[in-house]
Design a protein around this motif. Structure first.
Motif, PDB file in Angstrom:
ATOM      1  N   PRO A  35       0.812  -1.219   0.000  1.00 20.59           N
ATOM      2  CA  PRO A  35       0.000   0.000   0.000  1.00 20.59           C
ATOM      3  C   PRO A  35       0.847   1.273   0.000  1.00 20.59           C
ATOM      4  O   PRO A  35       2.070   1.209   0.159  1.00 20.59           O
ATOM      5  CB  PRO A  35      -0.819  -0.112   1.286  1.00 20.59           C
ATOM      6  N   ASN A  36       0.213   2.397  -0.145  1.00 22.72           N
ATOM      7  CA  ASN A  36       0.888   3.699  -0.116  1.00 22.72           C
ATOM      8  C   ASN A  36       1.727   3.821   1.145  1.00 22.72           C
ATOM      9  O   ASN A  36       1.287   3.462   2.228  1.00 22.72           O
ATOM     10  CB  ASN A  36      -0.133   4.848  -0.086  1.00 22.72           C
ATOM     11  N   GLY A  37       2.909   4.324   0.984  1.00 23.48           N
ATOM     12  CA  GLY A  37       3.757   4.573   2.148  1.00 23.48           C
ATOM     13  C   GLY A  37       4.421   3.339   2.717  1.00 23.48           C
ATOM     14  O   GLY A  37       5.018   3.384   3.791  1.00 23.48           O
ATOM     15  N   SER A  38       4.335   2.203   2.003  1.00 21.38           N
ATOM     16  CA  SER A  38       4.899   0.971   2.574  1.00 21.38           C
ATOM     17  C   SER A  38       6.407   0.870   2.340  1.00 21.38           C
ATOM     18  O   SER A  38       7.049  -0.016   2.880  1.00 21.38           O
ATOM     19  CB  SER A  38       4.178  -0.255   2.001  1.00 21.38           C
ATOM     20  N   GLY A  39       6.975   1.757   1.516  1.00 17.03           N
ATOM     21  CA  GLY A  39       8.432   1.759   1.356  1.00 17.03           C
ATOM     22  C   GLY A  39       8.928   1.335  -0.012  1.00 17.03           C
ATOM     23  O   GLY A  39      10.140   1.159  -0.212  1.00 17.03           O
TER      24      GLY A  39
END
Ligand code: ADP
Ligand code: MG
Length: 411
Positions: A35-39
């Protein structure tokens, strides 16, 4: 070979990638999902020398990335970043020519020019070659960045959501091209949002969540695992496309307000495809559903797999007996309610009705979906007798359409 070993990356004191290891061999196309922001972007930046990990190492074809000069690393790895805002309004052609700079130092020779021509053609950019990169649409920009990366002729490519702004036609064309580069021997790592593009094109998949690698392996295994639902915070249905046999995932789109107020634990006894619509409805309403015994070749079993419903199954046509029946009995132990769908009965699956009787005698609420089929009893009346006995011991006969209501008022 790209080899990240125990890398941790941070922005200031914020850790964005934790102790992550990943190897990508020539010929592989590894999809990084999450997901968004997972790296994902942070990982790709660490693999391309844009961001130096605070610990761990990245090796590119044997050498430590941090020992390579910018030129040397650009000769080994090409990057398609998620966003690029050039400081100057370079044309499309000039932007693509930059892919040759690690090799020619800025003055293009005939071979470099030929590479640029090829890339312009490959990504359908001839008509745009004199336009300013900054004036292009998102999808057009991405095609230019892919063309630049192609020109760079590196053994490794890192692509960060390279198709995010493209229409479906360009998406598949672009990824088909990237996949063919991998097959020819490049190491490719591609961050993708579209999980079904990963299914079609990637050879392997890495699922990130909160900066950690939570699953890694064949794409199907990662997509089939419950991790996916947890990480994205949504339930997925999983469908095997019958022609290719590939697994596709679809996020659940059912309206939350249609969810049952009180989710029940429901065990379904079915067969012959009779339970599939019931499983679908119960799952969508948010009930916790189990199934069994079902036959492996039966669409009831396929439905259970689609919704990730726990099921006990038996090989097609096998007589249901012994340990299989015991497993179904144990699986049904947690259920508040048992539903017997309107399947046909023959000698082989008759024990499913004994299972229903046994669960009824244990005190569970049992519903029998009204028999509306002309022919369902192929047992010379034995199945009819068992259904009658079930109803006599307190099971309730119910039309299919009333099950939802009955569950709402049950217990
Ligand atoms: P993804 O690509 O999977 O969406 P990113 O790698 O971009 O995720 O981001 C991972 C985490 O690091 C996020 O929490 C994000 O907010 C944070 N992050 C990304 N870039 C920066 C930055 N330049 N400065 C501070 N935090 C950042
Ligand atoms: Mg990103």
């Amino acid at each position: 070979m790209i080899e990240a070993s125990n890398i941790t990356c941070a922005y200031g004191s914020r850790i964005a990638v934790h102790d992550l290891s990943l190897r990508v061999s020539p010929g592989e196309m590894v999809a990084v999902i999450g997901p968004n922001g997972s790296g994902k972007t942070t990982l790709l930046r660490a693999l391309s020398r844009t961001l130096r990990p605070i610990s761990g190492t990245v090796r590119l074809f044997g050498d430590d990335l941090s020992d390579l000069s910018p030129m040397e690393s650009a000769q080994r790895v090409a990057v398609v970043p998620q966003f690029e805002e050039p400081a100057f309004a370079y044309t499309v052609r000039e932007t693509i020519e930059m892919g040759r700079h690690p090799w020619c130092g800025g003055i293009l020779g005939p071979e470099d020019a030929a590479q640029v021509e090829r890339a312009l053609g490959e990504f359908g950019l001839r008509a745009l070659e004199n336009r300013a990169f900054t004036q292009l649409s998102g999808g057009e920009r991405q095609r230019v960045l892919l063309a630049r990366a192609l020109c760079q002729q590196t053994p490794a490519m890192l692509l960060d959501e390279p198709t995010a702004h493209m229409d479906v036609g360009y998406q598949t064309a672009a990824l088909r091209k990237v996949a063919s580069l991998a097959r020819e021997g490049k190491c490719v790592v591609v961050a993708l949002h579209d999980l079904n593009l990963a299914t079609v094109f990637a050879t392997r998949c890495a699922l990130l969540f909160g900066g950690r690698l939570v699953a890694e392996g064949p794409v199907e295994d990662v997509l089939a695992s419950g991790n996916l639902d947890e990480v994205y915070g949504t339930r997925f249905t999983r469908i095997r496309e019958p022609m290719s046999g590939r697994l596709f995932v679809l996020p659940e789109v059912f309206q939350l307000e249609q969810r049952a107020d009180r989710p029940r634990r429901v065990h379904v006894i079915g067969g012959g495809g009779s339970a599939a619509p019931l499983l679908s409805e119960l799952w969508q309403l948010g009930h916790q559903v189990t199934l069994g015994v079902a036959y492996e070749g039966d669409s009831d079993f396929t439905a259970a797999q689609t919704f990730g419903i726990a099921a006990v199954c038996a090989p097609s046509f096998a007589a249901l007996e012994g340990e299989t029946m015991e497993r179904a009995y144990r699986l049904a132990q947690d259920a508040d309610v048992v539903i017997v769908s309107e399947s046909p009965y023959g000698a082989a699956n008759l024990p499913n009705l004994d299972l229903a009787q046994r669960l009824r005698e244990d005190g569970k609420a049992v519903y029998v979906v009204s028999r509306c089929r002309e022919q369902w009893d192929f047992t010379d009346g034995a199945a009819t007798q068992k259904i009658s006995a079930l109803l006599a011991s307190g099971a309730t006969e119910i039309p299919f359409g009333e099950i939802t209501l009955a569950l709402a008022s049950e217990g």
